[in-house]
Design a protein around this motif. Structure first.
Motif, PDB file in Angstrom:
ATOM      1  N   HIS A   1       0.806  -1.224   0.000  1.00 26.22           N
ATOM      2  CA  HIS A   1       0.000   0.000   0.000  1.00 26.22           C
ATOM      3  C   HIS A   1       0.840   1.275   0.000  1.00 26.22           C
ATOM      4  CE1 HIS A   1      -3.434  -2.552   1.763  1.00 26.22           C
ATOM      5  NE2 HIS A   1      -3.826  -2.160   0.575  1.00 26.22           N
ATOM      6  N   SER A   2       2.123   1.182  -0.329  1.00 30.56           N
ATOM      7  CA  SER A   2       2.982   2.359  -0.226  1.00 30.56           C
ATOM      8  C   SER A   2       2.570   3.472  -1.184  1.00 30.56           C
ATOM      9  CB  SER A   2       4.445   1.974  -0.462  1.00 30.56           C
ATOM     10  OG  SER A   2       4.625   1.345  -1.705  1.00 30.56           O
ATOM     11  N   SER A   3       1.923   3.120  -2.294  1.00 29.99           N
ATOM     12  CA  SER A   3       1.474   4.163  -3.222  1.00 29.99           C
ATOM     13  C   SER A   3       0.365   5.011  -2.620  1.00 29.99           C
ATOM     14  CB  SER A   3       0.991   3.538  -4.538  1.00 29.99           C
ATOM     15  OG  SER A   3      -0.150   2.729  -4.317  1.00 29.99           O
ATOM     16  N   MET A   4      -0.239   4.535  -1.516  1.00 29.22           N
ATOM     17  CA  MET A   4      -1.289   5.279  -0.823  1.00 29.22           C
ATOM     18  C   MET A   4      -0.802   5.804   0.524  1.00 29.22           C
ATOM     19  SD  MET A   4      -4.433   2.825  -2.106  1.00 29.22           S
ATOM     20  CE  MET A   4      -4.847   2.346  -0.500  1.00 29.22           C
ATOM     21  N   GLY A   5       0.529   5.809   0.722  1.00 31.43           N
ATOM     22  CA  GLY A   5       1.087   6.435   1.908  1.00 31.43           C
ATOM     23  C   GLY A   5       1.500   5.511   3.032  1.00 31.43           C
ATOM     24  N   SER A   6       1.252   4.209   2.886  1.00 31.22           N
ATOM     25  CA  SER A   6       1.659   3.255   3.918  1.00 31.22           C
ATOM     26  C   SER A   6       3.122   2.866   3.738  1.00 31.22           C
ATOM     27  CB  SER A   6       0.776   2.004   3.837  1.00 31.22           C
ATOM     28  OG  SER A   6      -0.561   2.325   4.113  1.00 31.22           O
ATOM     29  N   PRO A   7       3.722   2.218   4.741  1.00 29.71           N
ATOM     30  CA  PRO A   7       5.091   1.728   4.555  1.00 29.71           C
ATOM     31  C   PRO A   7       5.166   0.754   3.374  1.00 29.71           C
ATOM     32  CG  PRO A   7       4.442   1.585   6.866  1.00 29.71           C
ATOM     33  CD  PRO A   7       3.210   1.934   6.095  1.00 29.71           C
ATOM     34  N   SER A   8       6.271   0.764   2.665  1.00 26.73           N
ATOM     35  CA  SER A   8       6.413  -0.149   1.531  1.00 26.73           C
ATOM     36  C   SER A   8       6.761  -1.549   2.026  1.00 26.73           C
ATOM     37  CB  SER A   8       7.491   0.355   0.574  1.00 26.73           C
ATOM     38  OG  SER A   8       8.735   0.393   1.224  1.00 26.73           O
ATOM     39  N   VAL A   9       6.382  -2.538   1.229  1.00 21.44           N
ATOM     40  CA  VAL A   9       6.817  -3.903   1.501  1.00 21.44           C
ATOM     41  C   VAL A   9       8.234  -4.026   0.951  1.00 21.44           C
ATOM     42  CG1 VAL A   9       6.390  -6.355   1.093  1.00 21.44           C
ATOM     43  CG2 VAL A   9       4.460  -4.759   1.300  1.00 21.44           C
ATOM     44  N   PRO A  10       9.232  -4.295   1.794  1.00 21.99           N
ATOM     45  CA  PRO A  10      10.599  -4.350   1.288  1.00 21.99           C
ATOM     46  C   PRO A  10      10.756  -5.375   0.174  1.00 21.99           C
ATOM     47  CG  PRO A  10      10.572  -4.381   3.696  1.00 21.99           C
ATOM     48  CD  PRO A  10       9.148  -4.552   3.249  1.00 21.99           C
ATOM     49  N   LEU A  11      11.571  -5.036  -0.808  1.00 20.89           N
ATOM     50  CA  LEU A  11      11.840  -5.965  -1.908  1.00 20.89           C
ATOM     51  C   LEU A  11      12.319  -7.310  -1.360  1.00 20.89           C
ATOM     52  CD1 LEU A  11      12.123  -6.564  -4.935  1.00 20.89           C
ATOM     53  CD2 LEU A  11      14.413  -5.528  -4.831  1.00 20.89           C
ATOM     54  N   ALA A  12      13.059  -7.275  -0.262  1.00 25.29           N
ATOM     55  CA  ALA A  12      13.590  -8.516   0.316  1.00 25.29           C
ATOM     56  C   ALA A  12      12.472  -9.481   0.716  1.00 25.29           C
ATOM     57  CB  ALA A  12      14.456  -8.191   1.525  1.00 25.29           C
ATOM     58  N   ILE A  13      11.342  -8.951   1.204  1.00 23.42           N
ATOM     59  CA  ILE A  13      10.204  -9.814   1.578  1.00 23.42           C
ATOM     60  C   ILE A  13       9.620 -10.468   0.328  1.00 23.42           C
ATOM     61  CG2 ILE A  13       7.803  -9.743   2.359  1.00 23.42           C
ATOM     62  CD1 ILE A  13       9.071  -9.425   4.822  1.00 23.42           C
ATOM     63  N   LYS A  14       9.475  -9.692  -0.731  1.00 26.55           N
ATOM     64  CA  LYS A  14       8.933 -10.244  -1.978  1.00 26.55           C
ATOM     65  C   LYS A  14       9.878 -11.295  -2.536  1.00 26.55           C
ATOM     66  CE  LYS A  14       6.699  -5.795  -2.898  1.00 26.55           C
ATOM     67  NZ  LYS A  14       6.692  -4.565  -3.712  1.00 26.55           N
ATOM     68  N   GLN A  15      11.168 -11.024  -2.491  1.00 29.33           N
ATOM     69  CA  GLN A  15      12.156 -11.978  -2.994  1.00 29.33           C
ATOM     70  C   GLN A  15      12.183 -13.242  -2.139  1.00 29.33           C
ATOM     71  OE1 GLN A  15      15.516  -9.305  -2.893  1.00 29.33           O
ATOM     72  NE2 GLN A  15      15.448  -8.961  -5.106  1.00 29.33           N
ATOM     73  N   LEU A  16      12.031 -13.079  -0.837  1.00 30.78           N
ATOM     74  CA  LEU A  16      12.013 -14.227   0.059  1.00 30.78           C
ATOM     75  C   LEU A  16      10.790 -15.102  -0.207  1.00 30.78           C
ATOM     76  CD1 LEU A  16      13.433 -15.558   2.514  1.00 30.78           C
ATOM     77  CD2 LEU A  16      11.972 -14.150   3.987  1.00 30.78           C
ATOM     78  N   THR A  17       9.643 -14.461  -0.418  1.00 31.67           N
ATOM     79  CA  THR A  17       8.431 -15.212  -0.744  1.00 31.67           C
ATOM     80  C   THR A  17       8.610 -15.963  -2.052  1.00 31.67           C
ATOM     81  OG1 THR A  17       7.121 -13.520   0.391  1.00 31.67           O
ATOM     82  CG2 THR A  17       5.933 -15.037  -1.041  1.00 31.67           C
ATOM     83  N   ARG A  18       9.203 -15.299  -3.030  1.00 30.73           N
ATOM     84  CA  ARG A  18       9.465 -15.953  -4.315  1.00 30.73           C
ATOM     85  C   ARG A  18      10.381 -17.167  -4.141  1.00 30.73           C
ATOM     86  NH1 ARG A  18       6.907 -16.647  -8.711  1.00 30.73           N
ATOM     87  NH2 ARG A  18       6.845 -18.479  -7.380  1.00 30.73           N
TER      88      ARG A  18
END
Length: 363
Positions: A268-285
């Motif tokens: 939701h970072s495009s709406m002002g919330s903290p971003s999900v770190p790329l590392a979390i997305k990469q870890l999930t992948r």
């Protein structure tokens, strides 16, 4: 001319999609008396050029109907209403998945029937207010801490709702484990202070979510079961906590073991919330071998880049679909997107701001 994977066929859980574009779940509050209707069928049908549509959050039970005018899938009338919608979507070649959303503590009695209860893992009141048609904005109440029996019954309600979704013609279900609703309330040590097997360490806090996913997958098929997650999300008064990365690392490994169809991560970072770190997305992948859907602030080029890099398999678009029902065609033809309207009609009843957005003029 560049060839975009975004517009090529895709697979999710063995289900064939006409493209890699997902319409994200968006609460729109048009289900009068909590029953899906013809107006909603028109809305979803207008957007059936997507590869996959994920519906608005839909309650598996009376206890999950936190917001005004959101749909359920626990009565015959609701199942019949959803059949109108799945039929309208399938006519355009899209597939459609029902998002099961139990709102947990994010609720108010004025939006619920007298026999319903506001349930949560712990009796911790959310900060903020909720809209009610009867009395406008009202403070969130203190929820009831779920008993062991409440947990058993709620899991059973998810299973029945998932079976009802298949009866209504859906291609699968998505468990809403994001945005501060019941499933995420169990995941967070801020909202889950339980002393039993459903609270405390990471494995215990994840137990309810994994048990719900397991039960639903066993009932309708793991290839028809997905989940939405919002690590680092702060919606619905969900403060950040130190074990976020470890929690979602554990979860993604467990979902891989379950072999469910997909994990859907919203940022939701495009709406002002903290971003999900790329590392979390990469870890999930790294942890999860099946489909990953990413959502939040995407345009066509960023979506294509993340698919090409292998970070995700599909990309979900939310707000652009609100007033661009032909979003796929606009992307394909490089047509201008309509500017996002103001939020004043996002959640109001009726067709205005819902089904009255035009397609792009033909060239």
């Amino acid at each position: 001319m560049k060839t975009y994977q975004l517009f090529s066929p895709a697979l999710i859980g063995g289900v064939a999609l006409q493209n890699h574009i997902v319409m994200a779940p968006m609460t729109r509050c048009r289900a009068i008396d909590n029953i899906p209707n013809q107006l909603m069928a028109q809305f979803y049908g207008q957007r059936n050029s997507a590869g996959l549509i994920i519906t608005e959050g839909t309650s598996p039970s009376l206890n999950g109907l936190g917001y005004a005018r959101i749909p359920g899938v626990f009565t015959k009338e609701q199942v019949a209403g959803w059949r109108l919608i799945t039929s309208a979507v399938h006519k355009g070649g899209a597939k459609i998945i029902l998002q099961l959303m139990h709102t947990g503590r994010i609720s108010h009695p004025l939006n619920m029937s007298d026999e319903a209860q506001i349930l949560a893992p712990s009796a911790i009141k959310a900060a903020g207010q909720m809209w009610t048609d009867a009395a406008k904005l009202q403070d969130y109440p203190i929820p009831k801490e779920m008993t062991t029996n409440d947990i058993i019954l709620t899991k059973a309600e998810y299973v029945t709702a998932a079976l009802n979704a298949i009866k209504a013609g859906f291609d699968g279900v998505e468990l809403h484990g994001a945005n501060g609703y019941l499933l995420e309330e169990f995941l967070s040590p801020v909202t889950n202070k339980r002393k039993d097997n459903y609270g405390g360490n990471i494995a215990n806090r994840c137990r309810f979510v994994i048990e719900v996913a397991t039960a639903v997958a066993n009932a309708i098929g793991k290839n028809k079961t997905g989940i939405r997650l919002s690590p680092y999300g702060v919606a619905s008064d969900m403060p950040l906590y130190p074990e976020i990365e470890a929690t979602y690392n554990y979860l993604s490994l467990q979902f891989n073991n379950l072999d469910i169809a997909y994990i859907h991560i919203v940022d939701h970072s495009s709406m002002g919330s903290p971003s999900v770190p790329l590392a979390i997305k990469q870890l999930t992948r790294k942890n999860f071998k099946n489909t990953i859907i990413l959502c939040g602030g995407y345009d066509k080029e960023k979506a294509e880049a993340d698919i090409e890099s292998g970070l995700c398999n599909l990309v979900a678009f939310g707000r652009p679909f609100i007033n661009n029902p032909d979003l796929v065609q606009r992307f394909e033809n490089n047509w201008t997107l309509a500017a996002l309207p103001t939020m004043d009609l996002f959640y109001t009843p009726g067709e205005n701001g819902y089904t009255n957005y035009p397609n792009h003029p033909p060239h």
